[in-house]
Design a protein around this motif. Structure first.
Motif, mmCIF file in Angstrom:
data_model
loop_
_atom_site.group_PDB
_atom_site.id
_atom_site.type_symbol
_atom_site.label_atom_id
_atom_site.label_comp_id
_atom_site.label_asym_id
_atom_site.label_seq_id
_atom_site.Cartn_x
_atom_site.Cartn_y
_atom_site.Cartn_z
ATOM 1 N N ASN A 1 44.470 -11.854 6.116
ATOM 2 C CA ASN A 1 45.239 -10.899 5.324
ATOM 3 C C ASN A 1 44.339 -9.803 4.733
ATOM 4 O OD1 ASN A 1 48.003 -10.424 4.080
ATOM 5 N ND2 ASN A 1 46.649 -10.308 2.317
ATOM 6 N N GLY A 2 43.131 -10.192 4.335
ATOM 7 C CA GLY A 2 42.183 -9.209 3.822
ATOM 8 C C GLY A 2 41.837 -8.171 4.882
ATOM 9 N N TRP A 3 41.520 -8.638 6.081
ATOM 10 C CA TRP A 3 41.178 -7.704 7.169
ATOM 11 C C TRP A 3 42.361 -6.826 7.530
ATOM 12 C CZ3 TRP A 3 36.474 -6.651 7.587
ATOM 13 C CH2 TRP A 3 35.477 -7.627 7.460
ATOM 14 N N LEU A 4 43.570 -7.420 7.473
ATOM 15 C CA LEU A 4 44.768 -6.634 7.777
ATOM 16 C C LEU A 4 44.882 -5.452 6.803
ATOM 17 C CD1 LEU A 4 47.611 -6.297 9.154
ATOM 18 C CD2 LEU A 4 48.502 -7.659 7.268
ATOM 19 N N GLN A 5 44.648 -5.728 5.519
ATOM 20 C CA GLN A 5 44.750 -4.649 4.530
ATOM 21 C C GLN A 5 43.723 -3.558 4.794
ATOM 22 O OE1 GLN A 5 45.680 -5.814 0.329
ATOM 23 N NE2 GLN A 5 45.098 -7.823 1.044
ATOM 24 N N ILE A 6 42.522 -3.967 5.194
ATOM 25 C CA ILE A 6 41.459 -2.985 5.445
ATOM 26 C C ILE A 6 41.780 -2.169 6.699
ATOM 27 C CG2 ILE A 6 39.034 -2.754 6.086
ATOM 28 C CD1 ILE A 6 38.527 -5.224 4.217
ATOM 29 N N ALA A 7 42.210 -2.851 7.764
ATOM 30 C CA ALA A 7 42.518 -2.148 9.017
ATOM 31 C C ALA A 7 43.684 -1.188 8.823
ATOM 32 C CB ALA A 7 42.839 -3.164 10.114
ATOM 33 N N LEU A 8 44.710 -1.657 8.122
ATOM 34 C CA LEU A 8 45.868 -0.792 7.894
ATOM 35 C C LEU A 8 45.472 0.414 7.044
ATOM 36 C CD1 LEU A 8 48.985 -0.542 8.295
ATOM 37 C CD2 LEU A 8 49.193 -1.406 5.973
ATOM 38 N N GLY B 1 42.089 -9.577 -6.077
ATOM 39 C CA GLY B 1 41.293 -10.521 -5.310
ATOM 40 C C GLY B 1 40.043 -9.865 -4.739
ATOM 41 N N ILE B 2 39.476 -10.482 -3.701
ATOM 42 C CA ILE B 2 38.199 -10.014 -3.169
ATOM 43 C C ILE B 2 38.382 -8.815 -2.243
ATOM 44 C CG2 ILE B 2 36.184 -10.661 -1.815
ATOM 45 C CD1 ILE B 2 36.261 -12.066 -4.465
ATOM 46 N N ALA B 3 39.333 -8.889 -1.312
ATOM 47 C CA ALA B 3 39.449 -7.838 -0.292
ATOM 48 C C ALA B 3 39.748 -6.487 -0.917
ATOM 49 C CB ALA B 3 40.537 -8.207 0.711
ATOM 50 N N ASP B 4 40.746 -6.426 -1.800
ATOM 51 C CA ASP B 4 41.111 -5.144 -2.385
ATOM 52 C C ASP B 4 40.071 -4.628 -3.376
ATOM 53 O OD1 ASP B 4 43.422 -4.649 -0.993
ATOM 54 O OD2 ASP B 4 44.702 -5.743 -2.377
ATOM 55 N N GLY C 1 54.595 -8.606 0.853
ATOM 56 C CA GLY C 1 54.210 -9.647 1.797
ATOM 57 C C GLY C 1 52.758 -9.665 2.199
ATOM 58 N N PHE C 2 52.002 -8.572 1.938
ATOM 59 C CA PHE C 2 50.602 -8.582 2.387
ATOM 60 C C PHE C 2 49.625 -7.940 1.413
ATOM 61 C CE2 PHE C 2 49.698 -4.198 3.697
ATOM 62 C CZ PHE C 2 50.971 -3.650 3.635
#
Lengths: 592, 194
Positions: free
Chosen positions: A4-11, A356-359, B170-171
């Motif tokens: 989910n973290g990578w998804l947020q970064i890629a998007l 969290g960490i990713a954001d 959701g994400f």
């Protein structure tokens, strides 16, 4: 690290790529004075401004006059900000009756906001009145962002035009940038932020009654302990959303509150956080399209974009990895840093649960790639490698999309160098989009590149040698050096984020960082505009077999190489004594 | 001559643009915000029996056993002071930080021995006002809260699970539990006799 973290970064990167042509094309139209759909509303306002200020729309300026007008505007508006800060006690919209800002701090803040730095040696909620925040600080968020953008436009015009002396009219560019680009975006964005919970009011602070009153024991002077029951919570308010919008869109970064975008009233939800991050890159990334548009080489615009995107991905990957990995010393102390479906894990010191960490790692990378400096987590408490990323981003000159305008013209200087180096390698006179790059241009480019580390390293060296510098440190050991390096990099680079453990509100740091922001902005603009003026006067030579094409992956790679090598050669020794050695000592279990 | 001309423009331009962007713009946004989103624009305040209890966006200090405790806070001496927002700014190799975490871990373990201590429960947030806990950090405290209230752990656990907010859309972001809202629901569902 999570999927989910990578998804947020890629998007995130995909959305920035999608926004780029939209903002880029719009800016081209605005600065070419073409018609836009906003004209029926804004054109009358624009004319009214010219009439009331005596601007001649048809007048064109050489680079020297363009620079002079820019400097005069900056000086005058900076003096007004200084005056507002000093006089705020007697001015309206000061419901908390905050006193005037002391002189050194007022200078530091005025310099910092005029230069798009927004370094803050104060806590907003206890220092600045609503009037100062709106008419002084938020106003400069607009003004300094517009100044940055129009300077980049002037540079692009210099590249695009041939045998022409003038670069445009500073006042016209400024007003069009404010009215067409910044105002509509900010109006919409600030209301979206309010819908998420960012406050926007002029009320006095509220007082809430605590559900669970707290008994606090504090140790006073001479070791006497005092017990006190805290029954209420004072809730700071203010016109936050209107400032928050331009703070991100203009890559300013100065928080309304001390905690900046970590504060729930500035950044209440993951969605507000995501939109704030998108806003930071929206215009800077668009300018790569504008560059392609105005110079007639869309491919070149995308090649520059690709170089920036590559450096961005390198940074965010490293920061995300380091922070998700966590701090082995915390594990030894018994904290569980594993990622589970119910816990973000990682190094959560200084970070908010909702991000969290990713954001947090993504925000830290974005805000220092750009010269924004807003923070949603405390960089000082990052792991050594996680904290190295924002520091290096700033030291590379904030050209990874960069501050609005400032990132573009900074990158253009690196492009001049890259093209020059390519020319040296094949033994031909370097050309950039049909313009011969000659000795004068390269000298100015080198001046631009050298002023930056000279200021950072000199002032940091002075600070570590004397007690007036080291007495401000919030952390001991190599981390202390990182704090000082970060402070001057942030100031000179006009970023404004901090390793905030350093107490920067002392006469030495207020004055030296204030000065660094001014030098890092204005002294670097002059050689930059000189290159623009010089390029604008040149003939355009048709491309030949010996021309180094600036639209290819090879060019993008060379550009990345030049940015990294210049930065690394300059700063590696200092970095190895700060974050690098701290990382090694952390692995050994050493604390300070 | 040209310098003087531009200086006059600079002064007038500063005045005009300050009027437009320093006053006009924020006041228009304030008006629109107060009209469209009055609750959010004024701080998402929670009022009970005519008394202001807090904001759902700002954490509050809780230390009694019968309440869920928020994360440690560096904002003010009691923590969670919105006029002193901010974090510890302690670095990763700071002895003060590591010692503080070790002490918090020890205290947490005495509440709920044998369960790993989630990292967010023993580290301070950047704002000092973090309204949330990770679901793991809230669930970790269920045995202590249930004991203090004389309630069944399963029922308290259920209340926590009902308060877990998932990722936005959701994400985005991380799952979380708003501590003030959870504690208010706790008081409503499992009142404590004084």
């Amino acid at each position: 690290m999570t999927a989910n973290g990578w998804l947020q970064i890629a998007l995130y990167l995909a959305l920035i790529a999608a926004i780029t042509p939209l903002t880029g094309r719009f800016m081209t139209r605005v600065f070419n004075r073409e018609r836009t759909w906003l004209d029926p509303v804004l054109r009358p306002v624009e004319r009214l401004i010219y009439r009331s200020t005596g601007v001649d729309e048809a007048h064109e300026m050489r680079w020297t006059e363009y620079a002079m007008a820019m400097l005069l505007f900056s000086v005058v508006s900076m003096l007004l900000l200084y005056a507002i800060e000093r006089l705020q006690y007697w001015l309206p919209w000061n419901p908390q009756h905050l006193p005037g800002v002391p002189p050194e701090l007022a200078f530091n803040t005025a310099a910092s906001f005029t230069t798009n730095t927004n370094w803050q040696a104060y806590a907003g909620e206890t220092t600045m009145s609503y009037l100062t925040q709106m008419a002084g600080l938020a106003y400069h968020n607009f003004a300094s962002a517009a100044v940055g953008i129009v300077l980049a436009i002037a540079f692009i015009r210099g590249i695009a035009q041939k045998e022409k002396d003038a670069l445009g009219n500073f006042w016209v560019d400024l007003v069009r940038c404010l009215l067409w680009v910044l105002l509509p975006l900010c109006l919409v964005f600030s209301l979206v932020l309010v819908s998420q919970g960012v406050v926007q009011n002029l009320r006095p602070y509220d007082t809430a009654t605590l559900v669970d009153p707290q008994t606090v024991t504090t140790t006073g002077q001479a070791g006497t302990t005092q017990t006190q029951v805290v029954r209420s919570q004072v809730i700071a308010q203010g016109p936050v959303a209107s400032q928050e919008a331009i703070k991100e869109l203009g890559t300013n970064g100065g928080g309304f509150f001390n905690a900046n975008s970590a504060h729930p009233f500035e950044n209440p939800t993951p969605l507000s956080n995501y939109l704030e991050m998108l806003a930071i890159f929206a215009l800077a990334s668009g300018l790569t399209w504008t560059l392609g548009d105005m110079t007639g080489s869309r491919g070149h615009g995308w090649a520059v974009w690709a170089a920036m995107a590559f450096l961005f991905l390198a940074g965010v990957t490293t920061a995300y990895w380091a922070e998700a990995q966590g701090n082995p010393l915390l594990t030894a102390a018994g904290a569980d840093q594993h990622v589970t479906a119910l816990c973000p894990g990682g190094n959560m010191e200084g970070k908010e649960v909702r991000f969290g960490i990713a954001d947090s790692a993504l925000f830290a990378t974005v805000t220092t790639d750009a010269s924004c400096g807003a923070v949603n987590s405390l960089h000082d408490s990052y792991t050594p490698i996680g904290g190295l990323v924002p520091l290096v981003n700033i030291m590379l000159g904030e050209v990874i999309f960069g501050g609005v305008g400032a990132g573009m013209y900074g990158m253009l200087v690196f492009i001049v160098l890259a093209v020059f180096i390519a020319g040296l390698m094949v033994g031909r006179t370097p050309e950039y989009l049909g313009k011969k790059i000659e000795a004068y241009d390269v000298k100015m480019a080198m001046l631009y590149v050298l002023i930056f580390p000279l200021v950072i390293l000199t002032l940091a060296a002075v600070s570590v040698l004397f007690p007036f510098g080291t007495s401000s440190l919030g952390n001991a050991g190599p981390h202390g050096l990182s704090e000082i390096l970060y402070a001057f990099s942030s100031g000179t680079g006009n970023n404004g984020s901090a390793f905030a453990g350093l107490n920067a509100n002392t006469p030495w740091y207020d004055l030296s960082i204030g000065l660094a922001t001014l030098v890092g902005r204005f002294l670097m603009i002059v050689p930059m505009l000189a290159i623009a003026g010089s390029l604008g006067r040149k003939k355009r030579v048709p491309p030949s077999s010996g021309t180094f094409p600036v639209t290819t992956p090879l060019f993008a790679t060379l550009l990345v190489g030049v940015v990294v090598i210049v930065g690394a050669l300059t700063f590696f020794p200092a970095l190895s004594l700060g974050p690098v050695v701290e990382h090694l000592l952390m692995l050994k279990g050493q604390v300070f | 001559m040209r310098v003087l001309r531009n200086l006059i423009v600079a002064v007038l331009m500063t005045v005009v643009t300050t009027a437009l962007f320093g006053f006009g713009y924020p006041l228009v946004v304030t008006g629109l915000a107060q009209w469209l989103f009055p609750a959010q624009a004024n701080g998402s305040l929670i009022v009970r029996d005519g008394r202001l209890i807090g904001s759902r966006l700002l954490g509050q200090p809780f230390s009694a056993d019968r309440y869920f405790h928020p994360r440690p806070s560096a904002a003010g001496p009691a923590g969670y002071d919105p006029t002193a927002s901010g974090g510890t700014n302690l670095g990763p190799t700071s002895k003060a930080l590591i010692d503080a975490v070790r002490a918090r871990v020890a205290a947490a373990r005495s509440d709920n021995p044998g369960t790993p201590v989630p990292v967010d429960l023993v580290t301070s947030s950047g704002s000092g006002l973090d309204p949330d806990l990770s679901p793991a950090a809230a669930l970790f405290q269920v045995p202590r809260v249930a004991r203090a209230r004389g309630a069944g752990p399963a029922a308290v656990r259920q209340l926590v699970e009902a308060h877990i907010e998932g990722r936005q859309l959701g994400f985005l972001g991380e799952p979380r539990v708003n501590v003030l809202e959870l504690n208010l629901a706790l008081d409503a569902q499992f009142p404590v006799r004084h």
